[in-house]
Scaffold this motif. Structure first.
Motif, PDB file in Angstrom:
ATOM      1  N   SER A 106      23.730  68.956  16.673  1.00  5.96           N
ATOM      2  CA  SER A 106      24.423  69.140  17.947  1.00  5.96           C
ATOM      3  C   SER A 106      24.104  67.684  18.765  1.00  5.96           C
ATOM      4  O   SER A 106      23.064  67.431  18.842  1.00  5.96           O
ATOM      5  N   ASP A 110      22.234  69.180  25.948  1.00  3.57           N
ATOM      6  CA  ASP A 110      22.797  70.627  26.185  1.00  3.57           C
ATOM      7  C   ASP A 110      23.752  71.112  24.955  1.00  3.57           C
ATOM      8  O   ASP A 110      24.184  72.295  24.941  1.00  3.57           O
ATOM      9  N   GLY A 111      23.808  70.340  24.059  1.00 10.28           N
ATOM     10  CA  GLY A 111      24.585  70.664  22.768  1.00 10.28           C
ATOM     11  C   GLY A 111      26.134  70.702  22.972  1.00 10.28           C
ATOM     12  O   GLY A 111      26.506  71.023  22.014  1.00 10.28           O
ATOM     13  N   ARG A 112      26.526  70.088  23.915  1.00  9.04           N
ATOM     14  CA  ARG A 112      27.913  70.255  24.112  1.00  9.04           C
ATOM     15  C   ARG A 112      29.032  69.709  23.071  1.00  9.04           C
ATOM     16  O   ARG A 112      30.269  70.098  23.261  1.00  9.04           O
ATOM     17  N   PHE A 232      18.992  76.293  20.126  1.00  9.17           N
ATOM     18  CA  PHE A 232      18.671  76.034  21.314  1.00  9.17           C
ATOM     19  C   PHE A 232      17.447  76.642  21.817  1.00  9.17           C
ATOM     20  O   PHE A 232      17.351  77.774  21.506  1.00  9.17           O
ATOM     21  N   ARG A 255      21.878  74.250  28.909  1.00  7.97           N
ATOM     22  CA  ARG A 255      23.026  74.549  28.288  1.00  7.97           C
ATOM     23  C   ARG A 255      24.108  75.252  29.203  1.00  7.97           C
ATOM     24  O   ARG A 255      25.406  75.175  28.872  1.00  7.97           O
ATOM     25  N   THR A 259      28.290  75.733  28.905  1.00 10.31           N
ATOM     26  CA  THR A 259      28.962  76.840  28.705  1.00 10.31           C
ATOM     27  C   THR A 259      29.307  77.820  29.584  1.00 10.31           C
ATOM     28  O   THR A 259      30.428  78.594  29.456  1.00 10.31           O
ATOM     29  N   ASP A 264      22.612  81.173  28.921  1.00  8.56           N
ATOM     30  CA  ASP A 264      22.131  80.179  28.527  1.00  8.56           C
ATOM     31  C   ASP A 264      21.164  79.240  29.224  1.00  8.56           C
ATOM     32  O   ASP A 264      21.044  77.947  29.065  1.00  8.56           O
ATOM     33  N   LYS A 269      18.498  71.634  23.580  1.00  7.40           N
ATOM     34  CA  LYS A 269      18.474  71.271  22.149  1.00  7.40           C
ATOM     35  C   LYS A 269      17.204  70.725  22.060  1.00  7.40           C
ATOM     36  O   LYS A 269      16.765  69.940  22.637  1.00  7.40           O
TER      37      LYS A 269
END
Length: 355
Positions: A106, A110-112, A232, A255, A259, A264, A269
């Protein structure tokens, strides 16, 4: 509790030495792959992606390119606590390195974004980054430059090829060339027992024995492996650590801001440690300027371990073994519109300035 944890750590390391496990720190580490291209990543597409990566005209003011925040002339970041976008605006988080970004499941802290392509879309229309009003505006500006239209047609073999999907596909193809193999660690893992110094090996063994590889494992030392799902990690894990308040580690909810799910909260990450010696300042908020201090902070907040000065130095020495070989790169010639800028001047302001 900290003293007891340190005692266990030292007993583990000593026991490992007694039974001859001289490379205990390497058991969860893998050499970095030397290539990461997809079959569809043609030379023409990669070269187009390079041009787009370096072109500041993809920003509202014509001042910010991908390279502004992810500088390929250095560590793939910008050396700032948080990056500066158009009109001097700054964002809330530190710019991650783009080197070896292909080796993660990711993107963003925050892996968005899941893919490099998806990540490339975001900054173009972020108001504190490149500041374009929408992807339609990005594509309109690219189409205003005839040389780009020709480049897109060649790369994608289509007369109507200038689309946002093709633009980010080209950028991602270029970013898949940004890998740095053959570090001292890679050579050591490949069997060259002299590639790393005694201090670096001692740091690697400590890195393993205190539990750093719980998160920082695999070829990029970020938990990634081929086909792995994004994971995460809670940060900070031990919120009683004095580092939490000292470096404001609890303010950013991580994260959950992407989300909307409060379960979260404080998940981030795991970043790559490849070339980490070149990417100061550190952490998601860029608050820590020293790598040795970052090692102390991570040991305390994530493992409830208090490092000695020697241990912090050994870990930092191990990190220096993660500097890889950077590919030779030539800067692209960007296409221009003859005799006319694609960046619209503020005529009213210019007239007022002259009066």
């Amino acid at each position: 509790m900290i003293a007891r944890t340190n005692m266990i750590t030292r007993l583990f390391t000593f026991a490992a030495m007694l039974v001859g496990i001289g490379q205990v720190g390497a058991q969860n580490l893998v050499a970095l792959p030397k290539a990461a291209l997809k079959q569809s990543d043609t030379p023409e597409k990669i070269e187009l992606g390079k041009k787009l990566y370096f072109d500041p005209r993809l920003s509202a003011t014509g001042t910010v390119s991908c390279n502004s925040c992810h500088n390929l002339m250095e560590g793939g970041d910008d050396g700032r606590a948080t990056s500066m976008g158009v009109n001097g605006l700054t964002g809330p988080r530190n710019a991650p390195t783009v080197w070896n970004a292909v080796f993660q499941a990711s993107q963003f802290w925050d892996g968005r974004a899941v893919t490099l392509e998806e990540q490339a879309k975001g900054p173009m229309v972020a108001d504190v980054e490149m500041g374009m009003l929408g992807h339609d505006q990005v594509i309109s500006r690219i189409k205003d430059i005839a040389g780009y239209t020709n480049d897109f047609q060649i790369a994608f073999k289509n007369d109507d090829a200038v689309t946002i999907e093709n633009a980010v596909e080209a950028i991602a193809a270029f970013e898949r060339t940004l890998i740095t193999p053959n570090s001292a660690l890679d050579r050591y893992l490949d069997g060259d027992e002299h590639a790393m110094s005694e201090t670096q090996i001692r740091g690697m063994e400590l890195f393993e024995s205190i539990g750093c590889t719980e998160c920082h494992s695999g070829p990029a030392l970020n938990g990634w492996d081929i086909g792995s799902d994004a994971e995460f990690v809670e940060f900070p894990r031990f919120d009683t650590s004095p580092f939490v308040q000292a470096y404001d580690l609890a303010t950013d909810l991580g994260r959950s801001q992407a989300t909307g799910d409060n379960t979260d909260d404080h998940l981030f990450k795991t970043p790559t440690l490849r070339n980490v010696t070149l990417t100061a300042p550190y952490l998601h908020n860029g608050r820590v300027s020293s790598l040795a201090e970052t090692c102390r902070l991570m040991a305390s907040t994530q493992l409830d371990v208090e490092l000695t000065d020697r241990e912090a130095d050994d870990l930092t020495s191990f990190m220096s073994a993660l500097e890889g070989e950077f590919p030779e790169m030539t800067f692209p010639r960007l296409p221009s519109r003859s005799g006319e800028s694609v960046i619209q001047a503020k005529v009213g302001s210019a007239i007022n300035d002259q009066s």
